[in-house]
Design a protein around this motif. Sequence first.
Motif, PDB file in Angstrom:
ATOM      1  N   ASP A  27      -3.372 -40.227  10.978  1.00  0.00           N
ATOM      2  CA  ASP A  27      -2.967 -39.375   9.854  1.00  0.00           C
ATOM      3  C   ASP A  27      -2.029 -40.108   8.905  1.00  0.00           C
ATOM      4  O   ASP A  27      -2.188 -40.037   7.684  1.00  0.00           O
ATOM      5  CB  ASP A  27      -2.286 -38.097  10.348  1.00  0.00           C
ATOM      6  CG  ASP A  27      -3.268 -37.091  10.934  1.00  0.00           C
ATOM      7  OD1 ASP A  27      -4.487 -37.231  10.721  1.00  0.00           O
ATOM      8  OD2 ASP A  27      -2.796 -36.161  11.628  1.00  0.00           O
ATOM      9  N   VAL A  28      -1.039 -40.803   9.461  1.00  0.00           N
ATOM     10  CA  VAL A  28      -0.079 -41.535   8.631  1.00  0.00           C
ATOM     11  C   VAL A  28      -0.804 -42.624   7.839  1.00  0.00           C
ATOM     12  O   VAL A  28      -0.593 -42.778   6.641  1.00  0.00           O
ATOM     13  CB  VAL A  28       1.060 -42.126   9.480  1.00  0.00           C
ATOM     14  CG1 VAL A  28       1.941 -43.038   8.652  1.00  0.00           C
ATOM     15  CG2 VAL A  28       1.883 -41.017  10.122  1.00  0.00           C
ATOM     16  N   ARG A  81       8.088 -49.964   6.417  1.00  0.00           N
ATOM     17  CA  ARG A  81       7.619 -50.015   7.805  1.00  0.00           C
ATOM     18  C   ARG A  81       8.417 -49.062   8.683  1.00  0.00           C
ATOM     19  O   ARG A  81       7.878 -48.351   9.515  1.00  0.00           O
ATOM     20  CB  ARG A  81       7.733 -51.430   8.364  1.00  0.00           C
ATOM     21  CG  ARG A  81       6.818 -52.410   7.707  1.00  0.00           C
ATOM     22  CD  ARG A  81       7.017 -53.778   8.315  1.00  0.00           C
ATOM     23  NE  ARG A  81       6.309 -54.790   7.562  1.00  0.00           N
ATOM     24  CZ  ARG A  81       5.997 -55.982   8.032  1.00  0.00           C
ATOM     25  NH1 ARG A  81       6.353 -56.325   9.259  1.00  0.00           N
ATOM     26  NH2 ARG A  81       5.354 -56.845   7.297  1.00  0.00           N
ATOM     27  N   ARG A  82       9.750 -49.056   8.499  1.00  0.00           N
ATOM     28  CA  ARG A  82      10.616 -48.177   9.291  1.00  0.00           C
ATOM     29  C   ARG A  82      10.273 -46.714   9.039  1.00  0.00           C
ATOM     30  O   ARG A  82      10.211 -45.904   9.971  1.00  0.00           O
ATOM     31  CB  ARG A  82      12.085 -48.455   8.925  1.00  0.00           C
ATOM     32  CG  ARG A  82      13.090 -47.620   9.676  1.00  0.00           C
ATOM     33  CD  ARG A  82      13.293 -48.097  11.108  1.00  0.00           C
ATOM     34  NE  ARG A  82      12.516 -47.282  12.030  1.00  0.00           N
ATOM     35  CZ  ARG A  82      12.026 -47.714  13.183  1.00  0.00           C
ATOM     36  NH1 ARG A  82      12.206 -48.940  13.594  1.00  0.00           N
ATOM     37  NH2 ARG A  82      11.332 -46.934  13.962  1.00  0.00           N
ATOM     38  N   LYS A  83      10.041 -46.350   7.785  1.00  0.00           N
ATOM     39  CA  LYS A  83       9.698 -44.957   7.466  1.00  0.00           C
ATOM     40  C   LYS A  83       8.369 -44.561   8.094  1.00  0.00           C
ATOM     41  O   LYS A  83       8.213 -43.449   8.587  1.00  0.00           O
ATOM     42  CB  LYS A  83       9.676 -44.749   5.954  1.00  0.00           C
ATOM     43  CG  LYS A  83      11.068 -44.765   5.356  1.00  0.00           C
ATOM     44  CD  LYS A  83      11.049 -44.554   3.869  1.00  0.00           C
ATOM     45  CE  LYS A  83      12.469 -44.622   3.322  1.00  0.00           C
ATOM     46  NZ  LYS A  83      12.537 -44.428   1.889  1.00  0.00           N
ATOM     47  N   VAL A  84       7.411 -45.481   8.078  1.00  0.00           N
ATOM     48  CA  VAL A  84       6.116 -45.228   8.703  1.00  0.00           C
ATOM     49  C   VAL A  84       6.294 -45.003  10.201  1.00  0.00           C
ATOM     50  O   VAL A  84       5.765 -44.039  10.767  1.00  0.00           O
ATOM     51  CB  VAL A  84       5.143 -46.403   8.430  1.00  0.00           C
ATOM     52  CG1 VAL A  84       3.902 -46.295   9.296  1.00  0.00           C
ATOM     53  CG2 VAL A  84       4.764 -46.448   6.951  1.00  0.00           C
ATOM     54  N   VAL A 117       5.582 -41.618  12.795  1.00  0.00           N
ATOM     55  CA  VAL A 117       4.824 -41.631  14.044  1.00  0.00           C
ATOM     56  C   VAL A 117       5.698 -41.144  15.201  1.00  0.00           C
ATOM     57  O   VAL A 117       5.264 -40.316  16.013  1.00  0.00           O
ATOM     58  CB  VAL A 117       4.247 -43.037  14.316  1.00  0.00           C
ATOM     59  CG1 VAL A 117       3.602 -43.109  15.684  1.00  0.00           C
ATOM     60  CG2 VAL A 117       3.249 -43.429  13.231  1.00  0.00           C
ATOM     61  N   VAL A 118       6.929 -41.623  15.277  1.00  0.00           N
ATOM     62  CA  VAL A 118       7.844 -41.173  16.328  1.00  0.00           C
ATOM     63  C   VAL A 118       8.100 -39.671  16.199  1.00  0.00           C
ATOM     64  O   VAL A 118       8.256 -38.970  17.199  1.00  0.00           O
ATOM     65  CB  VAL A 118       9.171 -41.962  16.267  1.00  0.00           C
ATOM     66  CG1 VAL A 118      10.235 -41.343  17.147  1.00  0.00           C
ATOM     67  CG2 VAL A 118       8.944 -43.410  16.659  1.00  0.00           C
ATOM     68  N   GLY A 119       8.098 -39.188  14.980  1.00  0.00           N
ATOM     69  CA  GLY A 119       8.334 -37.772  14.736  1.00  0.00           C
ATOM     70  C   GLY A 119       7.160 -36.869  15.098  1.00  0.00           C
ATOM     71  O   GLY A 119       7.248 -35.654  14.956  1.00  0.00           O
ATOM     72  N   GLY A 120       6.045 -37.472  15.538  1.00  0.00           N
ATOM     73  CA  GLY A 120       4.942 -36.650  16.008  1.00  0.00           C
ATOM     74  C   GLY A 120       3.653 -36.754  15.222  1.00  0.00           C
ATOM     75  O   GLY A 120       2.627 -36.224  15.648  1.00  0.00           O
TER      76      GLY A 120
END
Length: 69
Positions: free
Chosen positions: A33-34, A18-21, A25-28
Amino acid sequence: MTLGEGLVGRRGYPPEFRRKVLDLVVGGRSVADVARDLGISTESIYTWRRQDRVDRGLAPGLTSGRRPS
């Protein structure tokens, strides 16, 4: 097989996933898409993002530690 496949168990996706997902998203990256790339629902990502905001004190609600299991 996508990154998301095989990770869902009785209790859902692990917190690390969940954190990686959310980091993507925070990274743009867009939620759509994710979700598509990882084979998970956009609804899951929006739910995780909302809970993350609550946990960080940025939105009202019960933190993860206080939610009923």
